[in-house]
Design a protein around this motif. Structure first.
Motif, PDB file in Angstrom:
ATOM      1  N   SER A 224      16.896 -20.701  -2.233  1.00 15.18           N
ATOM      2  CA  SER A 224      15.533 -20.209  -2.449  1.00 15.18           C
ATOM      3  C   SER A 224      14.574 -21.359  -2.718  1.00 15.18           C
ATOM      4  CB  SER A 224      15.527 -19.228  -3.627  1.00 15.18           C
ATOM      5  OG  SER A 224      14.215 -18.785  -3.900  1.00 15.18           O
ATOM      6  N   SER A 225      15.006 -22.327  -3.530  1.00 17.05           N
ATOM      7  CA  SER A 225      14.146 -23.468  -3.877  1.00 17.05           C
ATOM      8  C   SER A 225      13.815 -24.309  -2.647  1.00 17.05           C
ATOM      9  CB  SER A 225      14.825 -24.337  -4.939  1.00 17.05           C
ATOM     10  OG  SER A 225      15.027 -23.614  -6.132  1.00 17.05           O
ATOM     11  N   ASP A 228      11.405 -22.436  -0.412  1.00 20.98           N
ATOM     12  CA  ASP A 228      10.044 -22.496  -0.954  1.00 20.98           C
ATOM     13  C   ASP A 228       9.415 -23.860  -0.694  1.00 20.98           C
ATOM     14  OD1 ASP A 228      10.177 -19.916  -1.821  1.00 20.98           O
ATOM     15  OD2 ASP A 228      10.677 -20.413  -3.900  1.00 20.98           O
ATOM     16  N   GLU A 232       6.153 -23.667   1.282  1.00 18.41           N
ATOM     17  CA  GLU A 232       4.988 -23.835   0.422  1.00 18.41           C
ATOM     18  C   GLU A 232       4.610 -25.297   0.201  1.00 18.41           C
ATOM     19  OE1 GLU A 232       3.304 -21.288  -0.421  1.00 18.41           O
ATOM     20  OE2 GLU A 232       4.740 -19.726   0.138  1.00 18.41           O
TER      21      GLU A 232
END
Length: 249
Positions: A224-225, A228, A232
């Motif tokens: 997930s990190s 992101d 992002e």
């Protein structure tokens, strides 16, 4: 006339016997070839099963040692086979580790293809893809350990995946980034291949930086990190706007 007929009958009978002999030989030849093919196929299946058993044992030893520094005698003991039989299948430890690396890399690409094909959206595909990479490249996994050895033993300073599995992974990832553009979660001006290489490279390097699980969280958090970060970025909104303005200037 009777003699001619008798001679003709003898010749016909001889020819018939010869033809039966040829036919019998053809049939026997086909049967023998079939038997040989079956024996060969059986040996191939047994050989493949034995190779798989050896690689499984070696993978277990790698996980236990936390490295690829196992002994071939350990593998033969675990497989309950002689060292001579073991060396029939693998000439040395390097060859065995390379075989594990190849199989694990193939399994990685296959799992990514499956996850992507089943994902309803690009975000789901990217999330699942990242999770698979994090799982299979986790610290201490057979693929991570074998990859480390491939890198250190190659002596060329190049990524051994660069011309095969890694490029396949990048292509799959790039296709999903293109898909994400159509769903509005990735900018249209993003170079998909460059972004895919960046993301895939991040997973590879992260897996080799040691103790990935302890330092970066479990595989789901890590996946997930990294996802992101890839989507992002790490700049503040103001900095992102400044960068975008400079790009357009």
């Amino acid at each position: 006339m009777g003699i001619i007929n008798e001679q003709a009958a003898v010749e016909v009978a001889g020819a018939a016997r010869a033809m039966r002999g040829v036919a019998h030989g053809v049939v026997e030849g086909r049967v023998e070839r079939t038997r040989q093919r079956l024996r060969s196929s059986s040996k191939t299946r047994k050989s493949a099963a034995t190779r798989e058993r050896i690689m499984t044992a070696a993978s277990e030893l790698m996980a236990e040692h936390g490295s690829t520094d196992f002994q071939m005698s350990e593998v033969s003991d675990r497989c309950r086979m002689s060292k001579g039989a073991l060396y029939y299948y693998f000439a040395d430890r390097d060859e065995l580790v390379h075989a594990i690396f190849e199989v694990a890399s193939d399994e990685l690409v296959s799992s990514i293809e499956r996850v992507v094909s089943e994902a309803p959206t690009a975000r789901d595909a990217l999330s699942g893809l990242c999770a698979e990479l994090a799982q299979r490249l986790r610290t201490g996994s057979p693929l991570a350990l074998a990859l480390t050895r491939e890198l250190t033993e190659s002596g060329e300073g190049t990524l051994p995946l660069s011309n095969s599995h890694f490029l396949r992974t990048v292509r799959i990832l790039a296709a999903q980034i293109e898909r994400a553009k159509t769903e509005g979660i990735v900018r249209q001006d993003v170079n998909s291949e460059l972004a895919a290489t960046f993301a895939a490279g991040g997973f590879l390097v992260t897996s080799l930086v040691s103790a990935g699980g302890e330092r970066f969280g479990d595989k789901d958090v890590l996946a997930s990190s990294l996802l992101d970060l890839s989507i992002e970025g790490m700049g503040t909104p103001g900095e992102a706007a400044a960068i975008a303005g400079a790009r357009l200037a």
